[in-house]
Design a protein around this motif. Structure first.
Motif, PDB file in Angstrom:
ATOM      1  N   ALA A  79       0.870  -1.273   0.119  1.00  0.00           N
ATOM      2  CA  ALA A  79      -0.008  -0.093   0.213  1.00  0.00           C
ATOM      3  C   ALA A  79       0.906   1.254  -0.077  1.00  0.00           C
ATOM      4  CB  ALA A  79      -0.871   0.077   1.170  1.00  0.00           C
ATOM      5  N   LEU A  80       2.124   1.129   0.714  1.00  0.00           N
ATOM      6  CA  LEU A  80       2.948   2.239   0.668  1.00  0.00           C
ATOM      7  C   LEU A  80       3.361   2.663  -0.699  1.00  0.00           C
ATOM      8  CD1 LEU A  80       5.162   2.163   3.962  1.00  0.00           C
ATOM      9  CD2 LEU A  80       3.099   3.775   3.447  1.00  0.00           C
ATOM     10  N   LEU A  81       3.745   1.670  -1.324  1.00  0.00           N
ATOM     11  CA  LEU A  81       4.297   1.608  -2.746  1.00  0.00           C
ATOM     12  C   LEU A  81       3.260   2.314  -3.600  1.00  0.00           C
ATOM     13  CD1 LEU A  81       7.136   1.008  -3.753  1.00  0.00           C
ATOM     14  CD2 LEU A  81       6.171  -1.282  -4.820  1.00  0.00           C
ATOM     15  N   TRP A  82       2.101   1.638  -3.384  1.00  0.00           N
ATOM     16  CA  TRP A  82       0.904   2.181  -4.287  1.00  0.00           C
ATOM     17  C   TRP A  82       0.839   3.717  -4.001  1.00  0.00           C
ATOM     18  CZ3 TRP A  82      -4.742   1.178  -2.942  1.00  0.00           C
ATOM     19  CH2 TRP A  82      -5.519   1.808  -3.886  1.00  0.00           C
ATOM     20  N   ARG A  83       0.503   4.178  -2.991  1.00  0.00           N
ATOM     21  CA  ARG A  83       0.719   5.432  -2.766  1.00  0.00           C
ATOM     22  C   ARG A  83       1.587   6.442  -3.038  1.00  0.00           C
ATOM     23  NH1 ARG A  83       2.122   9.106   1.193  1.00  0.00           N
ATOM     24  NH2 ARG A  83       0.409  10.841   1.707  1.00  0.00           N
ATOM     25  N   ARG A  84       2.641   5.787  -3.336  1.00  0.00           N
ATOM     26  CA  ARG A  84       3.906   6.787  -3.630  1.00  0.00           C
ATOM     27  C   ARG A  84       3.780   7.012  -5.087  1.00  0.00           C
ATOM     28  NH1 ARG A  84       8.904   7.694  -1.921  1.00  0.00           N
ATOM     29  NH2 ARG A  84      10.576   7.874  -3.417  1.00  0.00           N
ATOM     30  N   ARG A  85       3.209   6.196  -5.816  1.00  0.00           N
ATOM     31  CA  ARG A  85       2.826   6.303  -7.378  1.00  0.00           C
ATOM     32  C   ARG A  85       1.596   6.732  -7.784  1.00  0.00           C
ATOM     33  NH1 ARG A  85       6.294   3.252 -10.664  1.00  0.00           N
ATOM     34  NH2 ARG A  85       8.107   2.268  -9.377  1.00  0.00           N
ATOM     35  N   ALA A  86       0.727   6.834  -6.688  1.00  0.00           N
ATOM     36  CA  ALA A  86      -0.774   7.258  -7.151  1.00  0.00           C
ATOM     37  C   ALA A  86      -0.831   8.870  -6.861  1.00  0.00           C
ATOM     38  CB  ALA A  86      -1.588   6.502  -6.321  1.00  0.00           C
ATOM     39  N   ASN A  87      -2.002   9.106  -7.506  1.00  0.00           N
ATOM     40  CA  ASN A  87      -2.390  10.601  -7.389  1.00  0.00           C
ATOM     41  C   ASN A  87      -3.579  10.702  -7.072  1.00  0.00           C
ATOM     42  OD1 ASN A  87       0.162  11.759  -8.423  1.00  0.00           O
ATOM     43  ND2 ASN A  87      -0.324  11.008 -10.344  1.00  0.00           N
ATOM     44  N   GLY A  88      -4.131  11.890  -6.338  1.00  0.00           N
ATOM     45  CA  GLY A  88      -5.373  12.205  -6.198  1.00  0.00           C
ATOM     46  C   GLY A  88      -6.066  11.132  -5.132  1.00  0.00           C
ATOM     47  N   ALA A  89      -7.263  10.858  -5.696  1.00  0.00           N
ATOM     48  CA  ALA A  89      -7.951  10.096  -4.928  1.00  0.00           C
ATOM     49  C   ALA A  89      -7.586   8.678  -4.732  1.00  0.00           C
ATOM     50  CB  ALA A  89      -9.426   9.622  -5.327  1.00  0.00           C
ATOM     51  N   GLN A  90      -6.562   8.087  -5.571  1.00  0.00           N
ATOM     52  CA  GLN A  90      -6.025   6.694  -5.200  1.00  0.00           C
ATOM     53  C   GLN A  90      -5.311   6.978  -4.110  1.00  0.00           C
ATOM     54  OE1 GLN A  90      -4.554   5.268  -9.023  1.00  0.00           O
ATOM     55  NE2 GLN A  90      -6.462   4.559  -9.679  1.00  0.00           N
ATOM     56  N   ARG A  91      -4.242   7.879  -4.138  1.00  0.00           N
ATOM     57  CA  ARG A  91      -3.226   8.283  -3.164  1.00  0.00           C
ATOM     58  C   ARG A  91      -4.076   8.145  -1.846  1.00  0.00           C
ATOM     59  NH1 ARG A  91       1.831  10.433  -3.379  1.00  0.00           N
ATOM     60  NH2 ARG A  91       2.384  11.494  -1.468  1.00  0.00           N
ATOM     61  N   THR A  92      -5.096   8.884  -1.440  1.00  0.00           N
ATOM     62  CA  THR A  92      -5.726   8.826  -0.382  1.00  0.00           C
ATOM     63  C   THR A  92      -6.210   7.386  -0.225  1.00  0.00           C
ATOM     64  OG1 THR A  92      -6.402  11.067  -0.963  1.00  0.00           O
ATOM     65  CG2 THR A  92      -7.734   9.990   0.946  1.00  0.00           C
ATOM     66  N   ALA A  93      -6.698   6.711  -0.792  1.00  0.00           N
ATOM     67  CA  ALA A  93      -6.972   5.324  -0.787  1.00  0.00           C
ATOM     68  C   ALA A  93      -5.935   4.366  -0.401  1.00  0.00           C
ATOM     69  CB  ALA A  93      -7.848   4.643  -1.846  1.00  0.00           C
ATOM     70  N   ALA A  94      -4.732   4.480  -1.138  1.00  0.00           N
ATOM     71  CA  ALA A  94      -3.635   3.726  -0.878  1.00  0.00           C
ATOM     72  C   ALA A  94      -3.140   4.239   0.787  1.00  0.00           C
ATOM     73  CB  ALA A  94      -2.605   4.246  -1.706  1.00  0.00           C
ATOM     74  N   GLY A  95      -3.370   5.206   1.004  1.00  0.00           N
ATOM     75  CA  GLY A  95      -2.942   5.619   2.320  1.00  0.00           C
ATOM     76  C   GLY A  95      -3.871   5.202   3.520  1.00  0.00           C
ATOM     77  N   ALA A  96      -5.085   5.074   3.153  1.00  0.00           N
ATOM     78  CA  ALA A  96      -6.027   4.428   4.188  1.00  0.00           C
ATOM     79  C   ALA A  96      -5.567   2.969   4.521  1.00  0.00           C
ATOM     80  CB  ALA A  96      -7.523   4.793   3.773  1.00  0.00           C
ATOM     81  N   ALA A  97      -5.474   2.333   3.228  1.00  0.00           N
ATOM     82  CA  ALA A  97      -5.233   0.935   3.003  1.00  0.00           C
ATOM     83  C   ALA A  97      -3.850   0.553   3.814  1.00  0.00           C
ATOM     84  CB  ALA A  97      -5.018   0.254   1.651  1.00  0.00           C
ATOM     85  N   ALA A  98      -2.942   1.378   3.803  1.00  0.00           N
ATOM     86  CA  ALA A  98      -1.772   1.160   4.399  1.00  0.00           C
ATOM     87  C   ALA A  98      -1.865   1.140   5.832  1.00  0.00           C
ATOM     88  CB  ALA A  98      -0.604   2.402   3.954  1.00  0.00           C
TER      89      ALA A  98
END
Lengths: 246, 628
Positions: free
Chosen positions: A142-161
């Motif tokens: 999830a951390l890796l995903w957040r690093r590459r994601a933008n906008g809403a996806q980044r927020t979702a990745a953060g919550a998942a992490a």
């Protein structure tokens, strides 16, 4: 790659069926039990257990055979081992209570174990390890995903992490508790009467006596003697051959 | 009065004297000694005899002023006799004999002072007697007195002692000591250990008696040390707190015999064993009036030959500690018990022998009953000559099924040292009736795997062998595998960082080299100008300007309109005049390429391009993110 890693960590979860030779030996031991030859049955069950077979059923049946043969200490040890492998085994728990009734010692001042210790003891090891491993990997993913994601996806990745971190931390604490418990294992007194001495020598004064079936915690070993602690805090040294580690 | 006239002479004269005394008025008063030469560690017996018709008004005995001797003992006897004299009527005669046992205090000449008595108003005295005392150990052995004759008036000491040897416990022991040689210095006081046997079987009882034998009075026994008795197990039979003497004759000499201790000893190994000496400190003398002395005595070591038990006919299961004369009985506390309730099986061995060390058989494992470890108790009951008692072993048995529980007969092999044979003691089988109880089990069939034998009891056997996996942290790969995602994550982040750093550097280089690249292109354009190739010239100049702008903006500008290019350049920090110069030059290049007659302005265009770049070089170019 992450999937392969997760599978590798979960591989131990899969319970394996015993090999045919072991099944055959187990059946022979059970037959001896049914014929009333309890000592024979106990000996055969124990031989199987000494091969390293991690079977709650094997230890449970061994406990029954030892109990029938009149060896209360060894019966308690076998039931405790079965519960260590499968904390949810209600039959083993019931028979353990029955066997403990035959124990001479009633430890004065014994209280309940702390809540955390009881939770650790009741949690099965393999599934706990798998959960911890999966959520540990999920957290980093999830951390890796957040690093590459933008906008809403980044927020979702953060919550998942964050969620994965919480589950991994909780299960990690339980894993650490189990690993720590394995460092100071419990043991059962298996001889009828055992002198507990002030130090690791047979010439030292006997502080008190313990009887078969009593559960103690093993703190350390020195030579042929083992330093033990009772649930009420009393400590002393007993000869190694007079107890069996769970 | 008597003086010493030589060994034995005093005795002869003493015998003759009564006649002389009778002639002198019937008073005889004389003193004699049994020997006139003794060793320092020997004693001399002084006898003072007084015979008269009347009792003395005053008597002074020699011991009252004695300095050269210790008075070890004193005794006297009185005798009265009647005789009919020549003048008619009976004549009464009183005889009194004093006997003193004296121990010399120094070598050389020791003097026994005179005695005196006033009888009938007259003073009678004896003469002092000198005794020659030699060094210790050098004296003549004492000659035993004549065989004791029965004195019709005094059947007691010193003559005619009652020697009921067939009822006397010391008789056998004294018999052992007859004829024994003793060190000269210890003839009058010695300690001895007597054993009832010198050969015994392993584990057989031997009686050990410690005796103190003395010719004179003893006021106390101190420092009584028993030997270690290595190789023996010892039990006390008699330990008197108050010792009393019995008078016994040894080699014709009267001795006071004191029994200090009696023990039963059991040899624990075969071969030759030795009973080490007993040590005693004895306080001699008596009362406060006489000097007592403390003397030390030791007994002689005694060897015992211990035979191993016979090898032939040893019963199976025989334990070598089971030696003695025993009986064995068995019983239970209750003849009927409910299932699950305890019953006590009691096995009792009683008899003579080392009851503390015997081992009794155990109750074997019983079907349908739980047999607990036994508890043992013993009760020792020694008599004066034998050690023994009872040993009881109690076993708690808990029957688990209704019906009859039979405790089988038990066998106990023992060795009887009296008959010198092995015997097997047997109990009878004991049956207990087991009735239904709270946790009664079914009386039919063995425990099956699929049924609960006890409704509140053991859960049944399980079939089907299963296994569970070991926890993953038991695997060596666990921690390394957990570290992999961490490494992967940080590795990826590091890689991106390195890439960004690399890219920003490239951009800086591109900006720095923009001018030189453009100037190179303009040089090429000037060459084309010289070659009079206007189309190629204008294209090259346009490429130089566009390339310069792209480098400064760090982005391609080929598709941009003039307005967009102007706006972008201004946003990136270029001054408006510089931007106008660039755009005008690009417009001129377009005109020159596509409109005829463009070669006339080629010089102006290349100079204009040079000036535009110079102006643009002065701009404070912003990074693309800042420009955005």
């Amino acid at each position: 790659m992450r999937l392969a890693l997760a599978l590798a960590l979960c591989a131990p979860l899969v319970a394996r069926a015993a090999d045919p030779e072991a099944e055959k030996a187990f059946a022979a031991a059970s037959q001896a039990y049914l014929e009333g030859k309890y000592d024979d049955a106990a000996r055969q069950y124990r031989a199987l257990a000494e091969q390293g077979l991690r079977s709650p059923t094997l230890w449970y049946d061994l406990g029954n055979a030892e109990y029938r043969a009149g060896h209360v200490g060894w019966a308690v040890h076998a039931y405790e081992t079965a519960l260590k492998l499968d904390p949810g085994d209600a039959d083993a728990r019931a028979n353990l209570e029955l066997a403990r009734k035959g124990s001479v010692d009633k430890v004065v001042g014994e209280g309940d174990a702390p809540f955390f210790e009881r939770v650790v003891a009741r949690t099965p090891g393999a599934p706990l390890g798998a959960v911890f491993s999966l959520f540990w990997i999920a957290f980093w993913g999830a951390l890796l995903w957040r690093r590459r994601a933008n906008g809403a996806q980044r927020t979702a990745a953060g919550a998942a992490a964050i969620a994965a971190a919480c589950v991994a931390a909780l299960s990690g604490v339980l894993v650490a508790g189990k690993a720590h418990a394995e460092r100071t294992p419990a043991a059962i007194i298996v001889d009828a009467t055992v002198p507990v001495r002030e130090g690791p020598s047979g010439s030292l004064r006997v502080s008190f006596e313990l009887h078969e079936g009593t559960k103690v915690k093993v703190l350390e070993q020195e030579g042929d003697f083992v330093h033990v602690r009772l649930p009420n805090g009393l400590e002393g040294w007993v000869a190694k051959g007079e107890l069996a580690v769970i | 009065m008597w003086t010493r006239t030589g060994k034995g002479a005093a005795l002869a004269i003493a015998l003759a004297l009564p006649a002389l005394a009778a002639a002198k008025g019937d008073v005889e008063f004389f003193a004699t000694v049994d020997q006139d030469e003794v060793a320092l560690d020997q004693t001399v017996t002084l006898t003072l005899t007084m015979q008269s018709e009347s009792t003395p008004e005053r008597l002074v005995t020699p011991d009252e002023g004695i300095r050269d001797f210790d008075v070890v003992s004193r005794m006297h006897s009185d005798q009265m006799s009647f005789a009919f004299g020549g003048s008619g009527g009976p004549v009464t005669r009183h005889s009194r004999v004093y006997t003193f046992v004296l121990k010399p205090l120094h070598e050389g000449t020791c003097r026994i002072p005179m005695a005196s008595a006033r009888i009938g108003g007259k003073l009678y005295t004896t003469s002092p007697i000198d005794v020659h005392v030699t060094a210790a150990g050098g004296g003549q052995p004492k000659t035993p007195p004549p065989t004791a004759q029965q004195n019709p008036f005094f059947p007691g000491f010193p003559q005619g002692l009652d020697d009921d040897s067939d009822q006397d416990p010391f008789s056998a022991i004294i018999g052992q000591l007859q004829g024994e040689s003793r060190p000269p210095g210890e003839q009058d006081l010695f300690v001895r250990v007597a054993l009832d046997k010198k050969t015994a079987y392993l584990g057989e009882q031997i009686d050990m008696t410690v005796l103190l034998m003395s010719r004179y009075d003893i006021s106390g026994v101190e420092g009584f040390n028993l030997p270690k008795l290595d190789g023996f197990w010892a039990e006390d039979l008699d330990s008197p707190t108050q010792i009393n003497a019995e008078i016994k004759y040894l080699d014709g000499i009267p001795y006071r015999v004191y029994m200090l201790k009696k023990r039963a000893i059991f040899p624990t190994r075969s071969g030759k064993l030795v009973v080490d000496p007993v040590e005693v400190d004895v306080q001699t003398g008596f009362g406060l009036l006489f000097n007592g002395r403390r003397v030390h005595r030791e007994s002689q070591p005694i060897a015992i030959q211990v035979k191993p038990l016979p090898r032939d006919g040893v019963p199976p299961g025989f334990d070598s500690v089971n030696v003695g004369q025993y009986d064995l009985t068995a019983g239970v506390s209750d003849q009927s018990v409910p299932a699950g309730q305890p019953v006590t099986f009691r096995l009792v061995a009683s008899g003579r022998g080392n009851i503390r060390s015997i081992t009794l058989p155990r109750v074997p494992a019983l079907a349908n009953a739980k047999v607990f470890d036994p508890t043992t108790s013993e009760k020792v009951a020694p008599d004066k000559n034998h050690f023994g008692g009872t040993k009881t072993v109690e076993t708690v048995i808990v029957p688990e099924r209704t019906g009859e529980l039979t405790i089988p007969a038990l066998e106990w092999p023992v060795f009887d040292p009296v008959t010198k044979q092995y015997e097997v003691k047997r109990t009878r089988p004991v049956t207990v009736r087991v009735t239904a109880g709270a946790a009664a089990a079914s009386s039919t069939g063995a425990a099956t795997g699929g049924t609960n034998v006890l409704s509140e009891g053991l859960r049944p056997l399980r079939r089907g062998l299963d296994t569970v996996a070991a926890p993953p942290w038991h695997s060596r790969l666990f921690l390394p595998l957990l570290g992999l995602p961490v490494l992967f994550f940080f590795g990826l982040a590091l890689g991106e960082r390195i890439r960004d750093v690399a890219r920003s550097g490239e951009g800086e280089r591109r900006i720095r080299r923009a001018g030189s690249r453009a100037r190179r292109r303009l040089s090429g354009a000037r060459k084309l100008l010289g070659e009079k190739k206007p189309t190629e010239f204008y294209a090259e100049v346009a490429r130089a300007l566009e390339g310069y702008a792209a480098d400064k903006l760090r982005r391609p500008v080929a598709g941009l309109t003039r307005d967009a290019l102007s706006r972008t350049l201004r946003d990136a920090g270029a001054h408006p005049p510089a931007v106008k110069a660039l755009v005008d030059c690009l417009d001129a290049c377009d005109v020159g390429r596509f409109a005829p007659g463009g070669s006339a302005r080629m010089h102006e265009v290349v100079e204009g391009a040079q000036r535009a770049m110079e102006l643009l070089e002065e701009a404070e170019w912003k990074a693309p993110s800042e420009a955005a």
